[in-house]
Scaffold this motif. Sequence first.
Motif, PDB file in Angstrom:
ATOM      1  N   LYS A 168      -1.158  29.575  -5.639  1.00  0.00           N
ATOM      2  CA  LYS A 168      -1.922  30.545  -6.414  1.00  0.00           C
ATOM      3  C   LYS A 168      -2.552  31.603  -5.534  1.00  0.00           C
ATOM      4  N   ASN A 169      -2.171  31.591  -4.243  1.00  0.00           N
ATOM      5  CA  ASN A 169      -2.755  32.542  -3.287  1.00  0.00           C
ATOM      6  C   ASN A 169      -4.263  32.428  -3.178  1.00  0.00           C
ATOM      7  N   ILE A 170      -4.766  31.212  -3.289  1.00  0.00           N
ATOM      8  CA  ILE A 170      -6.209  31.012  -3.142  1.00  0.00           C
ATOM      9  C   ILE A 170      -6.469  30.383  -1.773  1.00  0.00           C
ATOM     10  N   PRO A 171      -7.146  31.096  -0.870  1.00  0.00           N
ATOM     11  CA  PRO A 171      -7.433  30.542   0.460  1.00  0.00           C
ATOM     12  C   PRO A 171      -8.286  29.270   0.348  1.00  0.00           C
ATOM     13  N   TYR A 172      -8.020  28.332   1.242  1.00  0.00           N
ATOM     14  CA  TYR A 172      -8.649  27.012   1.175  1.00  0.00           C
ATOM     15  C   TYR A 172      -9.341  26.693   2.495  1.00  0.00           C
ATOM     16  N   VAL A 173     -10.544  26.190   2.447  1.00  0.00           N
ATOM     17  CA  VAL A 173     -11.200  25.623   3.622  1.00  0.00           C
ATOM     18  C   VAL A 173     -11.823  24.285   3.224  1.00  0.00           C
ATOM     19  N   CYS A 174     -12.118  23.473   4.229  1.00  0.00           N
ATOM     20  CA  CYS A 174     -12.674  22.150   3.962  1.00  0.00           C
ATOM     21  C   CYS A 174     -13.829  21.900   4.929  1.00  0.00           C
ATOM     22  N   VAL A 175     -14.933  21.395   4.424  1.00  0.00           N
ATOM     23  CA  VAL A 175     -16.092  21.077   5.266  1.00  0.00           C
ATOM     24  C   VAL A 175     -16.571  19.666   4.930  1.00  0.00           C
ATOM     25  N   GLU A 176     -16.717  18.836   5.938  1.00  0.00           N
ATOM     26  CA  GLU A 176     -17.252  17.498   5.693  1.00  0.00           C
ATOM     27  C   GLU A 176     -18.765  17.517   5.893  1.00  0.00           C
ATOM     28  N   ASN A 177     -19.470  16.927   4.959  1.00  0.00           N
ATOM     29  CA  ASN A 177     -20.928  16.792   5.039  1.00  0.00           C
ATOM     30  C   ASN A 177     -21.618  18.110   5.398  1.00  0.00           C
ATOM     31  N   ARG A 178     -21.302  19.133   4.637  1.00  0.00           N
ATOM     32  CA  ARG A 178     -21.997  20.404   4.859  1.00  0.00           C
ATOM     33  C   ARG A 178     -23.487  20.134   4.764  1.00  0.00           C
ATOM     34  N   ARG A 179     -24.257  20.903   5.503  1.00  0.00           N
ATOM     35  CA  ARG A 179     -25.681  20.621   5.649  1.00  0.00           C
ATOM     36  C   ARG A 179     -26.427  20.445   4.328  1.00  0.00           C
ATOM     37  N   ASP A 180     -26.174  21.333   3.361  1.00  0.00           N
ATOM     38  CA  ASP A 180     -26.903  21.196   2.094  1.00  0.00           C
ATOM     39  C   ASP A 180     -26.462  19.950   1.321  1.00  0.00           C
ATOM     40  N   VAL A 181     -25.183  19.609   1.422  1.00  0.00           N
ATOM     41  CA  VAL A 181     -24.680  18.400   0.756  1.00  0.00           C
ATOM     42  C   VAL A 181     -25.361  17.172   1.372  1.00  0.00           C
ATOM     43  N   ALA A 182     -25.350  17.124   2.707  1.00  0.00           N
ATOM     44  CA  ALA A 182     -25.922  15.971   3.407  1.00  0.00           C
ATOM     45  C   ALA A 182     -27.416  15.850   3.134  1.00  0.00           C
ATOM     46  N   THR A 183     -28.112  16.972   3.152  1.00  0.00           N
ATOM     47  CA  THR A 183     -29.562  16.940   2.963  1.00  0.00           C
ATOM     48  C   THR A 183     -29.918  16.388   1.591  1.00  0.00           C
ATOM     49  N   ILE A 184     -29.217  16.849   0.566  1.00  0.00           N
ATOM     50  CA  ILE A 184     -29.523  16.389  -0.788  1.00  0.00           C
ATOM     51  C   ILE A 184     -29.128  14.924  -0.951  1.00  0.00           C
ATOM     52  N   TYR A 185     -27.986  14.543  -0.376  1.00  0.00           N
ATOM     53  CA  TYR A 185     -27.558  13.146  -0.465  1.00  0.00           C
ATOM     54  C   TYR A 185     -28.594  12.226   0.184  1.00  0.00           C
ATOM     55  N   CYS A 186     -29.137  12.649   1.306  1.00  0.00           N
ATOM     56  CA  CYS A 186     -30.047  11.794   2.070  1.00  0.00           C
ATOM     57  C   CYS A 186     -31.433  11.658   1.423  1.00  0.00           C
ATOM     58  N   LEU A 187     -31.749  12.531   0.479  1.00  0.00           N
ATOM     59  CA  LEU A 187     -32.997  12.341  -0.269  1.00  0.00           C
ATOM     60  C   LEU A 187     -32.965  11.002  -0.995  1.00  0.00           C
ATOM     61  N   ASP A 188     -31.803  10.680  -1.595  1.00  0.00           N
ATOM     62  CA  ASP A 188     -31.690   9.447  -2.373  1.00  0.00           C
ATOM     63  C   ASP A 188     -31.105   8.283  -1.586  1.00  0.00           C
ATOM     64  N   ASN A 189     -30.455   8.579  -0.465  1.00  0.00           N
ATOM     65  CA  ASN A 189     -29.790   7.533   0.314  1.00  0.00           C
ATOM     66  C   ASN A 189     -30.194   7.619   1.783  1.00  0.00           C
ATOM     67  N   PRO A 190     -31.492   7.496   2.071  1.00  0.00           N
ATOM     68  CA  PRO A 190     -31.953   7.793   3.441  1.00  0.00           C
ATOM     69  C   PRO A 190     -31.385   6.862   4.503  1.00  0.00           C
ATOM     70  N   THR A 191     -30.898   5.681   4.120  1.00  0.00           N
ATOM     71  CA  THR A 191     -30.410   4.758   5.141  1.00  0.00           C
ATOM     72  C   THR A 191     -28.915   4.911   5.414  1.00  0.00           C
ATOM     73  N   ALA A 192     -28.232   5.809   4.697  1.00  0.00           N
ATOM     74  CA  ALA A 192     -26.793   6.001   4.948  1.00  0.00           C
ATOM     75  C   ALA A 192     -26.579   6.491   6.376  1.00  0.00           C
ATOM     76  N   LYS A 193     -25.441   6.099   6.931  1.00  0.00           N
ATOM     77  CA  LYS A 193     -25.136   6.488   8.313  1.00  0.00           C
ATOM     78  C   LYS A 193     -25.129   8.014   8.453  1.00  0.00           C
ATOM     79  N   LEU A 194     -24.621   8.655   7.438  1.00  0.00           N
ATOM     80  CA  LEU A 194     -24.585  10.122   7.417  1.00  0.00           C
ATOM     81  C   LEU A 194     -25.946  10.742   7.755  1.00  0.00           C
ATOM     82  N   CYS A 195     -27.021  10.077   7.333  1.00  0.00           N
ATOM     83  CA  CYS A 195     -28.350  10.669   7.477  1.00  0.00           C
ATOM     84  C   CYS A 195     -28.864  10.615   8.919  1.00  0.00           C
TER      85      CYS A 195
END
Length: 313
Positions: free
Chosen positions: A255-282
């Motif tokens: 479809k000619n749509i450029p694609y990029v991929c980001v793992e644990n982007r900062r805003d995603v990680a920050t919001i996730y860690c509010l509810d899951n502070p003990t996850a390794k990601l945090c």
Amino acid sequence: MAHAVSWMVAGILVCWFSAGCPAEACRSEEDATFNLREVIIGTCERFQADHQDVFCPNRFKNCTAIWEAFSGAFRKQPRCNVNESRYDRYVQLTATDLPKDKAVFWENVYHFVSRFTNGGRHYFQVGDTLMGYIPDGLQWCGSLNESDITPGGSKCPSSWEASSDCQQGASRAFWVAASKYFAEHVSGEIYVMFNTSVTPIYAIDTYLAKYEIPYLRSGVVTKATALLLNDSPEPGKSKCSDTSLSVLEDQLRQKNIPYVCVENRRDVATIYCLDNPTAKLCDSLDHATNSAPTSSVLTNAMFVLYVCAYVLF
Ligand SMILES: *[C@@H]1O[C@H](CO)[C@@H](O)[C@H](O)[C@H]1NC(C)=O
Ligand SMILES: *[C@@H]1O[C@H](CO)[C@@H](O)[C@H](O)[C@H]1NC(C)=O
Ligand SMILES: *[C@@H]1O[C@H](CO)[C@@H](O)[C@H](O)[C@H]1NC(C)=O
Ligand SMILES: *[C@@H]1O[C@H](CO)[C@@H](O)[C@H](O)[C@H]1NC(C)=O
């Protein structure tokens, strides 16, 4: 003594678990929602009252008409064979403009995604629009044998996925219709959120792969960013290289749509860690400066001032 302690611990555990139990045991998620009409109309009114910037002053939608369009889609329809185009009228009545550059598609992050989108204030997903918000979390189904709609508490086919004995019940037909509409109307940069704990990360039999990605418009959607939520990341091993994601990249390339991929982007990680502070990601967020240096700077500055004042006066 040791006994007393272990009984106390057992008691605490029992209380803790039993407090959690009734909510799960009380009502099956396959039971048709009670008072469906009132819930739909009430949710419709409430959503519009909460989003007056979108609906006021003269775009307020008629929730009774919306209920009639919604229930008309499955009233006196076969339990497991509801055509998604029966929701066309509902889709037309609830459609709203979708802001550019903010749409989020997702798979396997149902509870997290609305935290991330902040209910439409940060980004928005289909469940943050009037169309998807109204029936989100409800259960309903068709029946050829009811004079009106299926009563609350009756068993409905499980809501989302097709099964061999139930290809497309009323709820599934709804989500197919809403997903297609959403995908066909988003624009600009879009986001696709995945949960890397589920294998494959991008599965081809999902709503996302069947009713969303194929309906994105070339030239209107200008970029797609995959946002991976990886609860337990390993240094130097991003799940962005997972082979299932190359299927997504191919679909987008066509479809000619450029694609990029980001793992644990900062805003995603920050919001996730509010509810899951003990996850390794945090652990990776622990670089934040604590307040000690600031306060010692302050203390030192105050000491200097104090000494100066003492010396001067
Ligand atoms: C809303 O729709 C219902 C059902 O179609 C209709 O009876 C009613 O008159 C409408 N109300 C307004 C204010 O248009
Ligand atoms: C659903 O209805 C539409 C329009 O009436 C029709 O074109 C389509 O083939 C139907 N789909 C199925 C699976 O029957
Ligand atoms: C990711 O998937 C796992 C496995 O199904 C699930 O336990 C977890 O809750 C999911 N994470 C989120 C944020 O939804
Ligand atoms: C339809 O419902 C009635 C009353 O609940 C019941 O007696 C009848 O057996 C049902 N028919 C079918 C085909 O399920």
